[in-house]
Motif scaffolding. Structure first.
Motif, PDB file in Angstrom:
ATOM      1  N   THR A 110     -11.746  24.436 -14.751  1.00 23.42           N
ATOM      2  CA  THR A 110     -11.688  24.632 -13.306  1.00 23.42           C
ATOM      3  C   THR A 110     -10.287  24.258 -12.846  1.00 23.42           C
ATOM      4  O   THR A 110      -9.844  23.122 -13.028  1.00 23.42           O
ATOM      5  CB  THR A 110     -12.741  23.756 -12.597  1.00 23.42           C
ATOM      6  N   ASP A 126      -7.221  24.024  -9.941  1.00 30.81           N
ATOM      7  CA  ASP A 126      -6.877  23.911  -8.530  1.00 30.81           C
ATOM      8  C   ASP A 126      -5.355  23.896  -8.447  1.00 30.81           C
ATOM      9  O   ASP A 126      -4.665  23.972  -9.477  1.00 30.81           O
ATOM     10  CB  ASP A 126      -7.523  22.677  -7.883  1.00 30.81           C
ATOM     11  N   THR A 150      -2.144  30.013  -3.207  1.00 28.40           N
ATOM     12  CA  THR A 150      -3.405  30.703  -3.486  1.00 28.40           C
ATOM     13  C   THR A 150      -3.106  32.160  -3.790  1.00 28.40           C
ATOM     14  O   THR A 150      -2.361  32.821  -3.062  1.00 28.40           O
ATOM     15  CB  THR A 150      -4.354  30.596  -2.283  1.00 28.40           C
ATOM     16  N   ASP A 196      -9.594  33.854  -6.576  1.00 32.65           N
ATOM     17  CA  ASP A 196      -9.681  32.408  -6.816  1.00 32.65           C
ATOM     18  C   ASP A 196      -8.693  31.911  -7.871  1.00 32.65           C
ATOM     19  O   ASP A 196      -8.936  30.913  -8.537  1.00 32.65           O
ATOM     20  CB  ASP A 196     -11.108  32.000  -7.206  1.00 32.65           C
TER      21      ASP A 196
END
Length: 151
Positions: free
Chosen positions: A42, A44, A105, A109
């Motif tokens: 995951t 970020d 971003t 995603d």
């Protein structure tokens, strides 16, 4: 004898050209596998930034819209991402550009790099797999650039 030598020379030239044209070139990581590999973690913005810090050696380019595939144009290119939000574009050991960078971003995603001034090889979504990174820009008809992290 002269005709024989000319015939052999012509044969060797043709074989060399055919070999060069037929040499198989492919990304260092299969595009489907890098997608799967990237999504095993995951990500970020902070983890993407941390993973980028260091020196990355350019390895491969693939442009679907132009057929531009693994041109030698970028051989000897490295990108050094620094923790102070600067990066150096290095060509054959010489810094050719310094930019400011940040993780932003991206699409689906994923994250991308915003560099000022821009760096063509860093356009697109960032996909990591082991010590490889792909800047995936082909999804909007750009080029995908692959790098390997320097040891």
């Amino acid at each position: 004898m002269k005709n024989t030598c000319q015939g052999i020379a012509l044969f060797l030239i043709v074989q060399t050209i055919l070999f060069a044209c037929n040499k198989e070139s492919k990304p260092p990581v299969d595009p489907v596998n890098i997608w799967k590999c990237h999504h095993e973690i995951t990500w970020d913005s902070p983890s993407t930034r941390t993973a980028l810090i260091g020196v990355w050696k350019w390895e491969y380019i693939n442009c679907l819209d132009t057929g531009h595939d693994n041109d030698d144009e970028y051989r000897g290119l490295s990108i050094e991402f620094k923790a102070d939000s600067t990066l150096n574009v290095i060509q054959n050991g010489q810094v050719t550009q310094t930019s400011n960078w940040k993780v932003v971003t991206g699409d689906a995603d994923l994250f991308a790099i915003k560099a000022t001034p821009s760096v063509t090889q860093l356009y697109g979504r960032i996909l990591f797999c082991d010590n490889k990174v792909e800047f995936n820009h082909s999804y909007i008809d750009g080029c995908d650039n692959y790098f390997t992290k320097a040891e």
